[in-house]
Design a protein around this motif. Sequence first.
Motif, mmCIF file in Angstrom:
data_model
loop_
_atom_site.group_PDB
_atom_site.id
_atom_site.type_symbol
_atom_site.label_atom_id
_atom_site.label_comp_id
_atom_site.label_asym_id
_atom_site.label_seq_id
_atom_site.Cartn_x
_atom_site.Cartn_y
_atom_site.Cartn_z
ATOM 1 N N PHE A 195 -31.493 -31.279 0.485
ATOM 2 C CA PHE A 195 -30.541 -30.712 1.445
ATOM 3 C C PHE A 195 -29.544 -29.803 0.724
ATOM 4 N N TYR A 196 -28.986 -30.278 -0.372
ATOM 5 C CA TYR A 196 -27.991 -29.489 -1.101
ATOM 6 C C TYR A 196 -28.615 -28.348 -1.908
ATOM 7 N N ALA A 197 -29.925 -28.359 -2.089
ATOM 8 C CA ALA A 197 -30.592 -27.270 -2.812
ATOM 9 C C ALA A 197 -30.495 -25.952 -2.055
ATOM 10 N N THR A 198 -30.223 -25.997 -0.764
ATOM 11 C CA THR A 198 -30.059 -24.745 -0.015
ATOM 12 C C THR A 198 -28.767 -24.042 -0.398
ATOM 13 N N VAL B 222 -35.735 -21.011 -10.961
ATOM 14 C CA VAL B 222 -35.861 -19.838 -10.091
ATOM 15 C C VAL B 222 -36.872 -20.118 -8.991
ATOM 16 N N GLY B 223 -37.894 -20.910 -9.293
ATOM 17 C CA GLY B 223 -38.880 -21.277 -8.271
ATOM 18 C C GLY B 223 -38.266 -22.037 -7.116
ATOM 19 N N ALA B 224 -37.202 -22.785 -7.376
ATOM 20 C CA ALA B 224 -36.522 -23.513 -6.302
ATOM 21 C C ALA B 224 -35.953 -22.550 -5.264
ATOM 22 N N LEU B 225 -35.716 -21.311 -5.675
ATOM 23 C CA LEU B 225 -35.182 -20.314 -4.744
ATOM 24 C C LEU B 225 -36.196 -19.922 -3.684
ATOM 25 N N LEU B 226 -37.473 -20.120 -3.975
ATOM 26 C CA LEU B 226 -38.511 -19.797 -2.985
ATOM 27 C C LEU B 226 -38.297 -20.600 -1.710
ATOM 28 N N HIS B 227 -37.934 -21.881 -1.871
ATOM 29 C CA HIS B 227 -37.726 -22.753 -0.704
ATOM 30 C C HIS B 227 -36.522 -22.319 0.114
ATOM 31 N N ALA B 228 -35.557 -21.701 -0.528
ATOM 32 C CA ALA B 228 -34.347 -21.257 0.167
ATOM 33 C C ALA B 228 -34.468 -19.813 0.662
ATOM 34 N N TRP C 19 -34.385 -17.030 -0.986
ATOM 35 C CA TRP C 19 -33.354 -16.196 -1.587
ATOM 36 C C TRP C 19 -33.931 -15.030 -2.364
ATOM 37 N N LEU C 20 -35.235 -14.995 -2.510
ATOM 38 C CA LEU C 20 -35.870 -13.940 -3.301
ATOM 39 C C LEU C 20 -36.542 -12.926 -2.389
ATOM 40 N N ASP C 21 -36.505 -11.661 -2.804
ATOM 41 C CA ASP C 21 -37.263 -10.670 -2.035
ATOM 42 C C ASP C 21 -38.748 -10.906 -2.303
ATOM 43 N N SER C 22 -39.604 -10.271 -1.530
ATOM 44 C CA SER C 22 -41.038 -10.562 -1.604
ATOM 45 C C SER C 22 -41.632 -10.248 -2.977
#
Length: 131
Positions: free
Chosen positions: A34-37, A79-85, A87-90
């Motif tokens: 939950f807090y990873a967002t 940085v991979g955790a950002l995929l779930h949020a 936050w990364l461009d394609s």
Amino acid sequence: MAMQIEKLIREFRYNGVVLQDPNSTFNLVQVRDFYATVYPEIISADIEGPEQLGAKAIYTFRRAVGTKGCELTSLIRDVGALLHANWLDSEDAEFIKELQAAVGRNEVTYIDHDARVRLAELHGKHCNVAA
């Protein structure tokens, strides 16, 4: 003398910040997710505790400190955790997915300088939290 039972209130801490329990039915991993967002780098954190302080059960999320040998893998995981949020461009998302797949196959032992710089920039931009 009657016994008094108090329910402990869960409290979470990360990087000096007190985080309230988002949902008392969540298990510890669900709370971390939950807090990873808000704190994407927390996804790879260890969960310590509880430490009881009065009526509080305090859990602490601690980022695992990578050793030199696994620094690259740690950066990719963070940085991979950002995929779930989302936050990364394609383009960056595809770059990270390729690196994650290579890590999953135990193939990441070296990436070229440009890719390493790109990864470090993404990590610095999205994952570093001021102490």
